[in-house]
Design a protein around this motif. Structure first.
Motif, short mmCIF file in Angstrom:
data_model
loop_
_atom_site.label_atom_id
_atom_site.label_comp_id
_atom_site.label_asym_id
_atom_site.label_seq_id
_atom_site.Cartn_x
_atom_site.Cartn_y
_atom_site.Cartn_z
N LEU A 74 -21.24 27.18 -49.62
CA LEU A 74 -21.39 26.78 -48.08
C LEU A 74 -22.42 27.76 -47.15
N LEU A 75 -22.43 28.85 -47.57
CA LEU A 75 -23.59 29.84 -46.76
C LEU A 75 -24.89 29.31 -47.33
N GLY A 79 -27.50 27.96 -44.69
CA GLY A 79 -28.81 28.35 -44.38
C GLY A 79 -29.94 27.35 -44.42
N ILE A 80 -29.82 26.28 -45.67
CA ILE A 80 -30.87 25.33 -45.56
C ILE A 80 -30.78 24.35 -44.42
N ASN A 81 -29.48 23.82 -43.92
CA ASN A 81 -29.63 23.06 -43.04
C ASN A 81 -29.93 23.66 -41.59
N THR A 82 -29.91 24.87 -41.53
CA THR A 82 -30.14 25.62 -40.25
C THR A 82 -31.60 25.86 -40.07
N LEU A 83 -32.34 26.06 -41.30
CA LEU A 83 -33.84 25.90 -41.17
C LEU A 83 -34.16 24.70 -40.86
N GLY A 367 -32.39 32.86 -43.23
CA GLY A 367 -32.99 33.54 -44.22
C GLY A 367 -31.75 34.68 -45.03
N PHE A 368 -30.91 35.09 -44.04
CA PHE A 368 -30.17 36.14 -44.87
C PHE A 368 -28.90 35.27 -45.55
N MET A 369 -28.49 34.32 -44.98
CA MET A 369 -27.61 33.23 -45.35
C MET A 369 -27.96 32.98 -46.89
N ILE A 370 -29.13 32.48 -46.74
CA ILE A 370 -29.87 32.06 -48.27
C ILE A 370 -29.71 33.08 -49.18
N PHE A 371 -30.12 34.29 -48.93
CA PHE A 371 -30.38 35.61 -49.62
C PHE A 371 -28.75 36.01 -50.00
N PHE A 372 -28.13 36.27 -49.21
CA PHE A 372 -26.94 36.81 -49.63
C PHE A 372 -25.91 35.95 -50.31
#
Length: 525
Positions: A74-75, A79-83, A367-372
């Motif tokens: 989900l995170l 992140g992808i959808n937010t970008l 970016g933080f969402m995708i990384f973490f």
């Protein structure tokens, strides 16, 4: 009593953009400040990203390992959808995260007789997840079609500032049950968090360190850290050792079982749960949630524009954003996030609390969402924050978004009895009708709509459980049928009309033009 002279009367003329923002949509703080603000938005998004899987996955038969994978997925997709949304959609600084609007049809799928009879819990989890994925994939076409065909933009011609006031307001007010009712589950943590956050972000906001209003900008990070440490001290000291299980789940910092279950590195990928399964009844029920999400997001985009100190999004920009949000729900179905997407209301409120509406900050948070989400152990550490702490912050942030909706009243004539009637009735019914559906469901263990057609039940129960959706139905109907002749000015249409077209205001190009010169290929319609 002395007569007040006309020149002494204080007036507050209507303003297109909110004032007092340090950074608006296309202005950016320094990179260091932007990264810290982006991390703050990431931490705030964890509340919903953890809460929805924590509630749904056990009902599906999933284990703690399954829950962690769903949270990570989900995170990752958030992140992808937010970008995507900030680059190619509305381009407003909005986080596109998990939505509670999908709860009714998802729970209906979970309780489907063909799935509940599966005896093996892990297999039941996988089959249920695949059924949810199939319903999300099919139902995403609603937003994709309404968005890219510009049909939703055409529909928006019937939305006046007066009609949008209840919708935007209930985007915030409608989430009241996620606020203090949750804080009350652990008052010794929730109430100090609420008081500390208000004190630091408002009363101490003028405290500067090296010219930076440190508490106004980063009060969320600072107060969450303080209360999290305080909650951990209560946990390790044995304060909850003999308390009921419910209290321990809400108050302790070691009951989420996320850190121990999380892998060190795991990259979510499409169809990771297996091939989706498709059922017409499940898909029709899910379409109601997609429609409710569309309306909630429409109100949220209106709020985001004001909280980013931008002009209201033109019709084609709104349609473009809805189209990309439909793509986001399609990605939810392909990856298996267990829910659909909508605009994160809490992150909108944080824009107002920090007075930073920068698009770049939200992109950094993505970016933080995708990384973490890939670095499982580190992400699980932050995700173990007790949800009561987030609920305390929601009391403030949801209220800010609701107030932004009320601020649209400045463009209408509130000395008109017609406008007072429409505003009052639509806000009241927008709160009262969903509350009736919620209370009925809690007592009867089923929604008020209870026929032999499960998809019809899901449709009715979902639509009328969404406060912004009920508010839009009532407000737009009344606003376009009740004494319409000669009331355009009272409704605020004269102010709103110039923002409907991309060329209607010179600022639209600054705020909403696509990057990489893509407007050459996708010109404003």
């Amino acid at each position: 009593m002395a007569e007040v002279k006309p020149e002494e009367i204080i007036t507050h003329p209507p303003m297109d953009q909110l004032q007092g923002f340090e950074y608006c949509i296309d202005s950016n703080p320094s990179w260091g400040e932007a990264i810290a603000l982006g991390f703050q938005h990431y931490v705030l998004a964890l509340g919903t990203a953890v809460m929805i899987p924590t509630f749904l996955v056990p009902l599906m038969g999933g284990s703690d390992d399954d829950k962690v994978r769903v949270v990570q997925t989900l995170l990752f997709v958030t992140g992808i959808n937010t970008l995507i949304q900030t680059l190619f959609g509305t381009r407003l600084p909005t986080v596109i995260g998990g939505s509670y609007a999908f709860m009714v049809p998802i729970i209906s799928i979970i309780h489907d007789s063909s799935l509940t009879q599966i005896t093996d819990d892990h297999q039941r989890f996988l089959q249920t997840m695949r059924a949810i994925q199939g319903a999300l994939i099919v139902s995403s076409c609603i937003q994709i079609i309404l968005g890219y065909s510009q049909l939703w933009g055409i529909c928006s011609r019937f939305f006046s500032p007066l009609g949008m006031v209840p919708v935007v307001s209930l985007v915030g007010f409608g989430l009241f049950d996620r606020g203090f009712p949750v804080v009350g589950r652990c008052v010794e943590i929730g109430v100090p968090m609420l008081i500390l956050f208000v004190a630091s972000s408002q009363y101490l906001k003028h405290l500067h360190v090296r010219g930076l209003p440190i508490l106004e900008r980063f009060s969320l990070l600072i107060t969450i850290t303080i209360i999290w440490v305080y909650a951990h001290l209560l946990t390790v000291s044995g304060a909850y050792k003999h308390h009921p299980e419910r209290t321990q789940v809400n108050c302790r910092t070691d009951r989420a079982n996320l850190i121990s279950s999380a892998p060190w590195i795991k990259i979510p990928y499409p169809l990771q749960w297996g091939a989706p399964t498709f059922d017409a009844g499940h898909s029709f029920g899910m379409m109601a949630a997609v429609f409710a999400s569309l309306i909630e997001s429409t109100g949220a985009y209106k709020a985001a524009a004001r909280l980013a100190s931008a002009t209201p999004p033109p019709a084609h920009v709104l349609s473009r954003g809805i189209g990309w949000q439909g793509i986001g729900i399609l990605l939810d179905g392909l990856f298996g996030t267990v829910t659909g997407s909508t605009v994160s209301v809490e992150n909108l409120g944080l824009l107002g609390s920090t007075r930073v509406g920068s698009r770049r900050v939200i992109q950094i948070s993505a970016g933080f969402m995708i990384f973490f989400s890939i670095m499982g152990k580190f992400g699980a550490l932050f995700a173990s924050i007790p949800f009561v702490i987030f609920a305390a912050v929601y009391c403030v942030l949801f209220g800010i978004v609701a107030a932004v909706g009320l601020s649209l009243l400045q463009f209408t004539n509130m000395n008109s009895m017609r406008n007072l009637f429409i505003t009052g009735v639509s806000i009241f019914l927008g709160l009262s009708v969903p509350q009736y559906f919620f209370k009925y469901t809690s007592s009867a263990q089923r929604g008020p709509a209870h026929t032999n057609a499960e998809w019809f039940n899901d449709y009715i129960n979902t639509i009328f459980s969404s406060p912004p959706t009920v508010a839009l139905i009532v407000a737009v109907f009344l606003d376009n049928t009740l004494d319409v002749s000669g009331t355009a000015g009272d409704r605020g249409m004269a102010w709103w009309a110039r923002f409907r077209k991309f060329q209607g205001d010179s600022r639209n190009e600054e705020f909403y033009t696509l990057p990489f010169n893509l407007n050459r290929f996708f010109p404003p319609s």
